[in-house]
Design an enzyme around this catalytic site. Structure first.
Site, PDB file in Angstrom:
ATOM      1  N   LYS A  53       0.662  -1.321   0.218  1.00  0.00           N
ATOM      2  CA  LYS A  53      -0.091  -0.012   0.023  1.00  0.00           C
ATOM      3  C   LYS A  53       0.929   1.182  -0.047  1.00  0.00           C
ATOM      4  CE  LYS A  53      -4.061  -1.785   2.373  1.00  0.00           C
ATOM      5  NZ  LYS A  53      -4.719  -1.835   3.671  1.00  0.00           N
ATOM      6  N   GLN A  97      -5.147  -1.019   9.778  1.00  0.00           N
ATOM      7  CA  GLN A  97      -5.293  -2.669   9.242  1.00  0.00           C
ATOM      8  C   GLN A  97      -5.957  -3.583  10.314  1.00  0.00           C
ATOM      9  OE1 GLN A  97      -3.759  -3.262   6.077  1.00  0.00           O
ATOM     10  NE2 GLN A  97      -4.750  -5.299   6.255  1.00  0.00           N
ATOM     11  N   ASP A 120     -11.376   3.897   4.741  1.00  0.00           N
ATOM     12  CA  ASP A 120     -11.762   2.489   4.548  1.00  0.00           C
ATOM     13  C   ASP A 120     -13.320   2.729   4.435  1.00  0.00           C
ATOM     14  OD1 ASP A 120     -10.326   0.345   4.312  1.00  0.00           O
ATOM     15  OD2 ASP A 120      -9.853   0.298   6.343  1.00  0.00           O
TER      16      ASP A 120
END
Ligand code: NDP
Length: 300
Positions: A53, A97, A120
């Protein structure tokens, strides 16, 4: 019939190129979007994912801030880091995460992230905006799935869509996105009766279950668009003892004989998830500054 393979890797590359162009035009106005990624624990697979990422973030011309915390991190420590990132003007997007170690309540962390930086799309405010049709940050994987569906068919109005899986991060937001496209949506799950028959009604079938090759070819309506979200690591004795491979939730070889278009695993939904994360970071950077969002969405 043999299905069109929806090449998620190529679509993600195209999307990243458009994001890079948009980021460059923002940069010329003095704005460089920044994405902070937080990982707790030493799981090598997650660390690799985070590295990936970060690399892609920098490649599209954004700033990447990585925070790797020990597995022993407390909830209070993580909340303090999130509060710092919320307040940091260089940070436009925050991604923590998942999964988190068991001493940390993931929902508490999600709700602590500033909704304007919630790239997200997991914060209840953004989930609620999606449900009520108000513009907001949309969960990356379902957004990527929608873009892949629209790469083979733009107008989805009136189609029957079946989403197998009802998680907050994939199944539910996927269903909302398809409702917004005027599909007639069924959400199936582990308690659904006669699942193969339900799936056979689908013009668009999205499998987000986490069970290797559960959706068989004879569950697929001829001509359907099949999107396979699943990532399952299974033994691969053909490659040697102890070897593994990644398969989806759909029996690809069978389904590809029946569907009109299908995503492979790997190389389908996965690459689009990260591209959509970058897209959301760009959007968050624009929204926070009252700038219009450049049109970067649709894969060529
Ligand atoms: P969850 O485990 O949170 O949800 C799985 C869903 O599948 C649940 O709603 C569950 O039903 C349903 N389910 C489980 N077993 C069955 C069954 N036998 N029949 C019908 N439905 C069933 O998973 P996620 O949504 O987080 O992820 C789903 C898959 O997608 C995983 O393989 C994951 O690795 C992958 N994934 C891939 C991403 C990508 O970037 N490509 C990103 C995120 C996830 P119930 O609610 O009743 O328990």
């Amino acid at each position: 019939m043999s299905a069109t393979i929806i090449d998620g890797k190529a679509h993600a590359q195209g999307l990243r190129a458009r994001i890079a162009d948009a980021a460059a035009s923002l940069s010329s106005r003095g704005v460089t979007p920044g994405l902070a990624v937080v990982i707790v624990g030493e799981d090598p697979a997650s660390q690799l994912y985070v590295k990936n990422k970060a690399r892609q973030t920098v490649e599209v011309g954004m700033r990447s801030f990585e925070h790797v915390l020990p597995a022993s991190t407390t909830e209070a420590e993580l909340l303090a880091l999130v509060a710092g990132l919320n307040a940091d003007p260089a940070v436009d997007g925050i991604l923590v995460q998942l999964p988190l170690p068991k001493q940390i309540d993931a929902q508490k962390i999600i709700e602590a992230i500033d909704p304007a930086k919630d790239v997200d799309g997991f914060h209840p405010i953004n989930a609620g905006k999606l449900m009520t049709g108000v513009p907001g940050l949309v969960s990356c994987t379902p957004l990527g799935c929608l873009l892949l569906i629209q790469s083979v068919r733009r107008d989805l109005a009136g189609l029957n869509a079946v989403v197998v899986g009802r998680s907050n991060i994939v199944g539910k937001p996927m269903a909302q996105l398809l409702i917004a496209q005027s599909c007639t949506v069924t959400v199936a799950h582990s308690r659904t009766r006669e699942l193969p028959g339900v799936c056979r009604e689908a013009d668009i079938l999205v499998a987000a279950v986490g069970r290797p090759e559960m959706v068989r070819g004879d569950w697929v309506k001829p001509g359907a668009i099949v999107i396979d979200v699943g990532i399952n690591r299974v033994p691969n004795p053909a490659a040697g003892e102890g070897k593994t491979k990644v398969v989806g939730d759909v029996a690809y070889g069978e389904a590809a004989q029946v569907a009109s278009a299908i995503t492979p695993v790997p190389g389908g939904v996965g690459p689009m998830t990260i591209a959509c994360l970058l897209r959301n970071t760009l959007e968050a950077a624009c929204l926070r500054r009252g700038l219009p969002m450049p049109a970067v969405d649709f894969a060529a």
